[in-house]
Motif scaffolding. Structure first.
Motif, short mmCIF file in Angstrom:
data_model
loop_
_atom_site.label_atom_id
_atom_site.label_comp_id
_atom_site.label_asym_id
_atom_site.label_seq_id
_atom_site.Cartn_x
_atom_site.Cartn_y
_atom_site.Cartn_z
N ALA A 73 23.38 10.30 -6.47
CA ALA A 73 23.98 9.04 -6.91
C ALA A 73 22.93 8.31 -7.74
CB ALA A 73 24.40 8.19 -5.72
N THR B 71 25.98 4.39 -8.44
CA THR B 71 25.71 3.41 -7.40
C THR B 71 25.14 2.17 -8.04
OG1 THR B 71 24.16 2.89 -5.64
CG2 THR B 71 23.58 4.73 -7.01
N LEU C 219 29.56 6.49 -0.51
CA LEU C 219 28.60 5.41 -0.63
C LEU C 219 29.28 4.07 -0.36
CD1 LEU C 219 26.87 6.54 -3.96
CD2 LEU C 219 26.15 7.04 -1.62
#
Lengths: 344, 344
Positions: free
Chosen positions: A95, A131, B53
């Motif tokens: 990420a 992210t 996430l």
């Protein structure tokens, strides 16, 4: 509510709770890698997973995408090396922050695949995400046994001699340079420390040899520091240990930048060298046959009957308990610059 | 510097760059799972990795640790189901914020292991870390083929009929409830939507049956939405597709909370149902033999010769190109509430 209070405790809880109930699983939670025996297969398959988180395990400004990729795969291959497996495949979850360039991502993958394939491991898949927080990397590496010979942490016996490969404390000495902002005009030793910290070499060939030679009782890799990892080996084997500080293969050059080489060797972590135990009666044979092309091995002490107790003998002949100063994510969250591994 | 511009492009770049050079790898990057053929083994081993996430794929306040664990393993098992593999093992990387309770961690693991083991998959290891950012979960699941029968995305041929299992759009309807803050005094349909969103059921048994029956040309799971996933199947198979909106197995109850069931079925994502293609000549046999205990299957369209073009036929008989509105991490970072999977 009880807070998380140390990796060892959590791992123990998970191990008790999810004990293996499957004849295909030779080793589940609690070693460097899990060992499974696929149906219809002659060899064991070994599986390990390790995470690297920005701000916890690395700082982006202190490395390059290639070096970060290289380290990410190395710490996983080291877990396979620790059990004597041959690396074969790996998958990657990555990420990255929004706005990260394609170049960064491709450089990261290039950094991974080079040491991966030079050790026999091929990238076979993964997951990719964005992210808003830091970079997150999780790799799963798979390897196979050779002739079903695998070394666990748990095979040590009182009286066995303890060995390590390579040098201890180099990675921590490299980290110290980064923490101090020393990255220019480096000496040869400083470059070496930095290289080991940023691009550790997994000891795959040595690990495979040590598993095949038939002389080793137990083995693990040194990721969190000897003071954290040796007690884990002792706990798994139901023994104690004593080591001699003067016998540790330290990195003395680190004194030049105000490090204590012995402290770094004991508590530094991230060396990714191998720690293994050999019966006294076989140590000469092992030392004689160990191939000179591999990183040198050093005898650092022995396993004892004092279950769970780990002693260090100082040059003054004083004997003191080796306290755990290596890295533990849950015990010392304020100390955030080192790699954690709590396999498997 | 070119910015990351869409998962499909990145995956294509990685696939080109790290093409398989290993006879043990039957399928590397680009399908729901990688397929390897371990030496000395009669069966294929399938491996998949998926990440979740916090803030991107889920919100902690919108779920419980058990449900989060359940969903985390489900999305991975769904990838194995998509290729017709039997789940066997899984590893988990988990990073939780400092101060997270042991209870939370154990509940999360309990949430994972129940659906894991009910589908045959056993927890064998992983990694645990703390983070100052959100929760990070990465799971790697392994499964095996039965009689080496595996279904890829790439086996579709023009003329094949397209089917899906179950209903489409339920998960997105559940997400809408959470986004609107509707979690109290729910109707039966609302509870169902929420359950599917929070605890999707991987179609492992149906996937295994479809791979074994010998009637299916290609298969994948629906994670990012039909409008994102069907074009991927078409690209892999070198075909186009047309589907009829009136044939989609939608979740009509979602109209009651102002959703458009067809839009959610096309673009919602996270249904984790199976999409598969069957030659026209075998569709009757498949429908006749498909076990009634599995989620029902629905014919939604067919594959065509128009390579890369995906059409939707409206009830008015209008035909329009199906635009991709499903979730793509790198194309639409502002839309952050859905699960991304870009296997493998």
């Amino acid at each position: 509510m009880r807070k998380l209070s140390g990796e060892n405790r959590i791992i123990q809880l998970l191990r008790d709770r999810y004990a293996v109930k499957n004849s295909l699983i030779k080793k589940g939670i609690g070693d460097d890698a899990a060992v499974i025996c696929p149906a219809h297969s002659d060899e064991f398959l070994l599986i390990t997973t390790d995470m690297l988180l920005e701000g916890v395990d690395f700082h982006r400004e202190w490395t390059t995408p290639r070096r970060l990729g290289c380290k990410s795969i190395a710490v996983n291959l080291s877990d396979l090396a620790a059990m004597g497996a041959r690396p074969q495949f790996f998958t990657v979850s990555l990420a990255v922050p929004t706005g990260t360039s394609e170049r960064w991502v491709l450089d990261f993958y290039d950094g991974m695949t080079k040491p991966g394939s030079s050790n026999g491991a091929q990238l076979i898949g993964g997951d990719l995400s964005h992210t808003d927080n830091g970079i997150m990397i999780s790799i799963t590496a798979l390897g196979e046994s050779l002739n079903r010979k695998v070394l666990y942490r748990s095979g040590g016996r009182a009286g066995d001699l303890l060995y390590v490969t390579g040098l201890l404390g180099r990675s921590a000495a490299g980290l110290r340079l980064l923490e101090d902002g020393c990255t220019q005009s480096l000496s040869h030793a400083q470059k070496e420390a930095l290289r080991v910290h940023q691009m550790p070499m997994p000891r795959c060939e040595a690990g495979l040899w040590l598993a095949q030679c038939g002389l080793v009782h137990c083995m693990m890799d040194l990721s969190d520091g000897l003071s954290m990892d040796l007690p884990r080996m002792c706990a798994a084997s139901g023994v104690g240990a004593e080591i001699r500080s003067s016998d540790l293969p330290v990195f003395p050059e680190s004194r030049l930048w105000n490090c204590d080489p012995v402290e770094l060797a004991l508590h530094g972590g991230e060396d990714y060298e191998l720690l293994f135990a050999v019966p006294d009666s076989k140590s000469c044979l092992l030392e004689k046959n160990y191939p000179s092309k591999f990183p040198k091995i050093t005898k650092i002490g022995r396993l004892t009957r004092e279950v769970g107790k780990v002693w260090i003998i100082e040059p003054t002949k004083n004997r003191r308990r080796l306290s755990e100063h290596g890295y533990d994510h849950f015990r010392r969250p304020e100390k955030k610059r080192k790699q954690n591994k709590i396999k498997s």
